[in-house]
Design a protein around this motif. Structure first.
Motif, mmCIF file in Angstrom:
data_model
loop_
_atom_site.group_PDB
_atom_site.id
_atom_site.type_symbol
_atom_site.label_atom_id
_atom_site.label_comp_id
_atom_site.label_asym_id
_atom_site.label_seq_id
_atom_site.Cartn_x
_atom_site.Cartn_y
_atom_site.Cartn_z
ATOM 1 N N ALA A 87 113.290 28.102 15.190
ATOM 2 C CA ALA A 87 114.680 27.908 14.783
ATOM 3 C C ALA A 87 114.672 27.596 13.296
ATOM 4 C CB ALA A 87 115.319 26.762 15.559
ATOM 5 N N VAL A 88 115.626 28.130 12.586
ATOM 6 C CA VAL A 88 115.722 27.891 11.153
ATOM 7 C C VAL A 88 116.374 26.531 10.923
ATOM 8 C CG1 VAL A 88 116.702 28.707 8.966
ATOM 9 C CG2 VAL A 88 115.840 30.361 10.652
ATOM 10 N N VAL A 89 115.659 25.665 10.227
ATOM 11 C CA VAL A 89 116.166 24.345 9.861
ATOM 12 C C VAL A 89 116.842 24.430 8.489
ATOM 13 C CG1 VAL A 89 115.521 21.952 9.337
ATOM 14 C CG2 VAL A 89 114.392 23.174 11.206
ATOM 15 N N ARG A 90 116.187 25.153 7.586
ATOM 16 C CA ARG A 90 116.741 25.369 6.246
ATOM 17 C C ARG A 90 116.472 26.815 5.848
ATOM 18 N NH1 ARG A 90 113.652 22.263 2.710
ATOM 19 N NH2 ARG A 90 112.651 24.128 1.964
ATOM 20 N N GLU A 91 117.538 27.538 5.556
ATOM 21 C CA GLU A 91 117.396 28.930 5.156
ATOM 22 C C GLU A 91 116.638 29.024 3.842
ATOM 23 O OE1 GLU A 91 121.088 31.039 5.039
ATOM 24 O OE2 GLU A 91 121.598 30.461 7.089
#
Length: 169
Positions: A87-91
């Motif tokens: 899952a992307v936490v920070r792009e």
């Protein structure tokens, strides 16, 4: 994410097939991130993006279609070489050749391989089930699966919480 090291295994198992990067449907192929060495909930930096490991990738019929063979789904799961979802936490920007850096280990110590084992082979491991349900990064559908397994075994995920239908002394 799929470990680059697994491609060599599959090239030995399926010598008649050409297996270019991305053949297993992954968006990211990386070295050193094997399922038995990375925890659900571990955070990594890839390029300038930050991601968290959430669950194993489980094969579906699409893999069989892509490979043109009915046995690949069963072989993929049995091999334990599933890869995992992030899952992307920070792009951020991710480019070929970017390093993957582990920046935070989840303290529960439940690996991607552990979750795959609970699903495929070791459905009665009470200790691992109890640990897995405590991992915040585990998606709700997996948490429901783990709770269901615990209920079927007549145990609680939280030793401080009574099982349904049982009181506490």
């Amino acid at each position: 994410m799929y470990p680059a090291e697994h491609y060599e295994y599959w090239r030995r198992e399926l010598p008649e097939m050409t297996l270019p990067w991305g053949m297993f449907g992954e968006n990211l192929t990386a070295e050193w991130l094997r399922e038995d060495a990375i925890n659900i909930g571990d955070r990594c930096r890839v390029g300038s993006a930050e991601v968290i490991v959430t669950e194993p990738r489980l094969p579906c019929y699409k893999l069989g279609v892509k490979f043109g063979r009915q046995d690949i789904v069963e072989r993929f799961l049995a091999s334990g070489r599933t890869g995992f979802c992030l899952a992307v936490v920070r792009e951020g920007l991710v480019e070929a050749g970017d390093a993957v850096e582990l920046i935070e280990r989840d303290p529960h110590g439940v690996t991607v391989a552990d979750i795959t084992r609970l699903y495929a082979h070791d459905k009665t491991n009470r200790n691992l089930l109890a640990r897995a349900v405590q991992v915040p990064a585990l998606p709700d559908r997996w948490r429901a699966y783990v709770h269901d397994r615990i209920e079927k075994l007549g145990a609680t995920a939280d030793p401080g919480r009574p099982s349904p239908g049982r009181g506490r002394a």
